[in-house]
Design an enzyme around this catalytic site. Structure first.
Site, short mmCIF file in Angstrom:
data_model
loop_
_atom_site.label_atom_id
_atom_site.label_comp_id
_atom_site.label_asym_id
_atom_site.label_seq_id
_atom_site.Cartn_x
_atom_site.Cartn_y
_atom_site.Cartn_z
N ASN A 60 28.94 38.91 34.68
CA ASN A 60 30.08 38.80 34.06
C ASN A 60 30.76 37.48 34.03
O ASN A 60 31.15 36.87 35.11
CB ASN A 60 31.25 39.63 34.58
CG ASN A 60 32.79 39.49 33.86
OD1 ASN A 60 32.60 38.80 32.91
ND2 ASN A 60 33.63 39.95 34.40
N LYS A 119 32.99 35.58 32.84
CA LYS A 119 34.62 35.67 32.60
C LYS A 119 34.82 34.41 31.70
O LYS A 119 33.98 34.19 30.65
CB LYS A 119 35.14 35.36 33.76
CG LYS A 119 34.92 36.49 34.88
CD LYS A 119 35.60 36.54 36.09
CE LYS A 119 35.06 37.57 36.86
NZ LYS A 119 35.97 37.90 38.10
N HIS A 123 38.39 45.59 32.92
CA HIS A 123 38.41 45.14 34.04
C HIS A 123 39.96 44.64 34.41
O HIS A 123 40.70 44.55 33.67
CB HIS A 123 37.80 43.62 33.69
CG HIS A 123 37.27 42.86 34.72
ND1 HIS A 123 38.31 42.06 35.40
CD2 HIS A 123 35.95 42.73 35.29
CE1 HIS A 123 37.48 41.36 36.37
NE2 HIS A 123 36.36 41.87 36.33
N GLU A 152 41.38 42.07 35.45
CA GLU A 152 41.87 40.80 34.95
C GLU A 152 42.61 41.10 33.56
O GLU A 152 43.41 40.61 33.46
CB GLU A 152 40.93 39.75 34.93
CG GLU A 152 40.50 39.19 36.35
CD GLU A 152 38.95 38.76 36.59
OE1 GLU A 152 38.15 38.32 35.80
OE2 GLU A 152 38.73 38.50 37.79
N GLU A 165 35.18 48.56 40.86
CA GLU A 165 35.39 47.26 41.45
C GLU A 165 36.78 47.41 41.95
O GLU A 165 37.78 47.46 41.21
CB GLU A 165 35.44 46.36 40.12
CG GLU A 165 34.21 46.24 39.36
CD GLU A 165 33.99 44.82 38.61
OE1 GLU A 165 33.21 43.90 38.84
OE2 GLU A 165 35.17 44.42 37.78
N GLY A 211 36.21 38.40 43.64
CA GLY A 211 36.43 36.94 43.91
C GLY A 211 36.76 36.54 45.37
O GLY A 211 37.19 35.27 45.80
N SER A 233 32.57 40.64 44.63
CA SER A 233 32.00 39.75 45.69
C SER A 233 30.48 40.19 46.10
O SER A 233 29.94 40.06 47.08
CB SER A 233 32.86 39.73 46.70
OG SER A 233 33.92 39.08 46.67
P1 PGA Z 1 33.13 38.37 41.67
O1 PGA Z 1 33.57 39.06 40.22
O2 PGA Z 1 31.48 39.01 41.45
O3 PGA Z 1 33.19 37.01 41.32
O4 PGA Z 1 33.86 39.04 42.66
C1 PGA Z 1 33.23 40.65 39.81
C2 PGA Z 1 34.11 40.89 38.75
O5 PGA Z 1 35.00 40.49 38.40
O6 PGA Z 1 33.61 41.80 37.81
#
Ligand code: PGA
Length: 254
Positions: free
Chosen positions: A9, A11, A97, A99, A169, A175, A214
């Site tokens: 991803n 983003k 997601h 976000e 997730e 992150g 992560s």
């Molecule tokens: P990350 O993001 O691997 O940077 O933690 C995962 C995600 O948001 O899908």
């Protein structure tokens, strides 16, 4: 062994040059990737999906969009429809997601409608679910996941999760460099699988559940060794090709 799926991803990251370089390297390493026990799905920003689709030569590499609108066409300025994604050959769409749930206030209801529109178009939804920091503290992980699945089961019926991808997730893990314990990852994935099986007649192995938050080259091996983890969703660690290919190489050796 079943093929594991790695979803990258990106983003709101990258530009034309970075994406061209990344795909050139993927194409260069095609033989190695084809031998590997994993399938790769990359969610570049929507603007670059058409370019990426035209460049990728590897049959094990697929593209996902990071969002889709609930409408098929009309006066919805700024949106992208499932028909447009289908038109350029995109096979997968990430929805739910955290976000988007947080910054765009997407409710379970909106997400369920997106899920339906993706399935109706015969594309594959990648549905993200998971608890936030408060939910973790209150030990509400399973309740949160259940609620996020329920709306979709109600709208799309008991077979909703056939030929789809679910990504567990935990919001607090995204992150942050932190992940749940391996026992919690396994237990939550097993819970999600059992919950869906109990609701429907889908067989256990037809439900695909990925872990995200992560994931990196250090923790991936242990995460993928959990019996109910069918793949991973990788954010940050997918942006740099060397780091990303390390993850693919590790999967190859598991
Ligand atoms: P990350 O993001 O691997 O940077 O933690 C995962 C995600 O948001 O899908």
């Amino acid at each position: 062994m079943n093929k594991k799926t790695v979803i990258a991803n990106w983003k709101l990251n990258g530009n034309r040059n970075q994406i061209i370089n990344f795909i050139n390297l993927l194409n260069r390493d095609s033989v190695k990737i084809n031998k590997c026990l994993c399938k790769i799905i990359i969610a570049f920003p929507t603007l670059y999906l058409d370019l990426a689709q035209n460049m990728i030569t590897n049959k094990n590499v697929f593209l996902a969009a990071q969002n889709v609108d609930i409408h098929l066409n009309g006066a919805f300025t700024g949106e992208v429809s499932i028909n447009m994604l289908k038109d350029i050959g995109i096979g997968y769409v990430i929805i739910g997601h955290s976000e988007r749930r947080i910054y765009h206030r997407e409710s379970n209801n909106i997400i369920a409608n997106k899920f339906k529109i993706i399935k109706d178009a015969n594309l594959i939804p990648i549905l993200c679910i998971g608890e936030n920091k408060k939910g973790k503290k209150l030990q509400q992980t399973k309740d949160v996941c259940k609620k996020q699945l329920d709306m979709i089961l109600q709208l799309c019926g008991p077979l909703a999760f056939q030929n789809t991808i679910i990504a567990y997730e935990p919001v607090w893990a995204i992150g942050s460099g932190k992940i749940p314990t391996l026992d919690i990852i396994q237990d939550t994935h097993a819970f999600i699988r059992t919950y869906i099986v109990n609701y429907s007649s889908i067989s256990t192995e037809k439900i695909s559940i990925h872990y995200g938050g992560s994931v990196n080259e250090i923790n991936i091996e242990k995460i993928l060794q959990q019996s109910d983890v069918d793949g991973v969703l990788v954010g940050n660690a997918s942006l740099n090709y060397n780091q990303f290919i390390k993850i693919i190489n590790i999967i190859n050796m598991i």
